[in-house]
Design a protein around this motif. Structure first.
Motif, short mmCIF file in Angstrom:
data_model
loop_
_atom_site.label_atom_id
_atom_site.label_comp_id
_atom_site.label_asym_id
_atom_site.label_seq_id
_atom_site.Cartn_x
_atom_site.Cartn_y
_atom_site.Cartn_z
N ALA A 1 0.87 -1.18 0.00
CA ALA A 1 0.00 0.00 0.00
C ALA A 1 0.91 1.23 0.00
O ALA A 1 1.90 1.27 0.73
CB ALA A 1 -0.90 0.00 1.23
N TYR A 2 0.55 2.18 -0.84
CA TYR A 2 1.34 3.41 -0.89
C TYR A 2 0.45 4.61 -1.10
O TYR A 2 -0.71 4.50 -1.50
CB TYR A 2 2.42 3.32 -1.98
N ILE A 3 1.03 5.75 -0.80
CA ILE A 3 0.38 7.04 -1.00
C ILE A 3 1.32 7.88 -1.86
O ILE A 3 2.53 7.93 -1.58
CB ILE A 3 0.14 7.76 0.35
N PRO A 4 0.80 8.54 -2.88
CA PRO A 4 1.65 9.44 -3.66
C PRO A 4 1.94 10.73 -2.87
O PRO A 4 1.01 11.36 -2.36
CB PRO A 4 0.84 9.73 -4.92
N VAL A 5 3.22 11.05 -2.72
CA VAL A 5 3.64 12.25 -2.01
C VAL A 5 4.73 12.94 -2.83
O VAL A 5 5.78 12.35 -3.08
CB VAL A 5 4.18 11.92 -0.59
N ASP A 6 4.46 14.16 -3.26
CA ASP A 6 5.44 14.94 -4.03
C ASP A 6 6.01 14.15 -5.21
O ASP A 6 7.23 14.14 -5.43
CB ASP A 6 6.58 15.43 -3.13
N PHE B 1 3.69 2.27 2.82
CA PHE B 1 3.51 2.26 4.27
C PHE B 1 3.02 0.91 4.79
O PHE B 1 2.92 0.70 6.00
CB PHE B 1 2.57 3.38 4.73
N TRP B 2 2.72 -0.02 3.88
CA TRP B 2 2.25 -1.35 4.31
C TRP B 2 2.67 -2.37 3.28
O TRP B 2 2.65 -2.09 2.07
CB TRP B 2 0.72 -1.33 4.43
N ILE B 3 3.08 -3.53 3.75
CA ILE B 3 3.39 -4.67 2.88
C ILE B 3 2.64 -5.86 3.45
O ILE B 3 2.70 -6.15 4.64
CB ILE B 3 4.90 -4.94 2.82
N GLY B 4 1.90 -6.55 2.58
CA GLY B 4 1.15 -7.73 2.99
C GLY B 4 1.55 -8.92 2.14
O GLY B 4 1.90 -8.77 0.97
N ARG B 5 1.47 -10.08 2.73
CA ARG B 5 1.86 -11.32 2.05
C ARG B 5 0.84 -12.39 2.37
O ARG B 5 -0.20 -12.09 2.92
CB ARG B 5 3.24 -11.72 2.52
#
Length: 190
Positions: A56-61, A67-71
């Motif tokens: 999971a990520y958020i676009p910043v600049d 900010f999260w990794i799932g398996r």
């Protein structure tokens, strides 16, 4: 990890309750790079990872901050969408070809009403998600980048082969250059 294990990892339930929940699941397969959730969209379904890995990520600049990794065994959910039926702030991308189970929120809520075990399972799921978020925040605030990397190596060594280093660096709250320095220093120490 099969769906029975995933369900009972969250909160063990009687077989009859597990069967009710399993009947509502749809097995889906998506390729590497598929976006399960997208920033600014509402996604109220839950997804359980049987095979694969996601971030999971958020676009910043202009950059993607992971900010999260799932398996395998993890749950993919936009809590903002799931709880408040509002647009999520995150994008969740599959980093490998993946097999997931999808559960519709509406159907899950109906089971909450009729089965106390499943309602408790849902409560335990929410508590676990909250605790993981708190632990992640505390780690970012009160440990060094080297400590976070060592913890990642200890708990999830396979992520180094399964995830691009720039995603791991972002997840650890550092730049790829800093991650390279930390990795080089650890190699010299051993």
């Amino acid at each position: 990890m099969d769906i029975h294990e995933i369900i009972n990892k969250i909160y063990p339930m009687p077989e009859s309750s597990v069967d009710k929940l399993k009947r509502l699941l749809s097995k889906v397969t998506y390729p590497k790079g598929h976006l399960i959730l997208e920033t600014g969209k509402t996604e109220t379904n839950l997804f359980f990872i049987e095979k694969g890995i996601a971030r999971a990520y958020i676009p910043v600049d202009g950059k993607e901050v992971t900010f999260w990794i799932g398996r395998e065994g993890s749950t993919i959910v936009s809590l903002k969408s799931y709880v408040n039926n509002r647009q999520g702030y995150e994008t969740v991308e599959l980093m490998e070809n993946s097999v997931l189970y999808m559960l519709k929120r509406k159907e899950l809520y109906e089971l909450f009403e009729e089965d106390t075990h499943i309602a408790n399972w849902g409560r335990k799921f929410a508590e676990t998600e909250f605790l993981q978020t708190e632990e992640r925040l505390i780690s970012l605030l009160f440990t060094t980048a080297s400590e976070r990397y060592r913890e990642l190596l200890k708990d999830n060594p396979d992520l180094l082969q399964r995830m691009p280093l720039e995603c791991l660096a972002s997840y650890l709250g550092i730049t790829p250059v800093s991650l390279s320095r930390i990795r080089a220093k650890l190699k010299r120490e051993h």
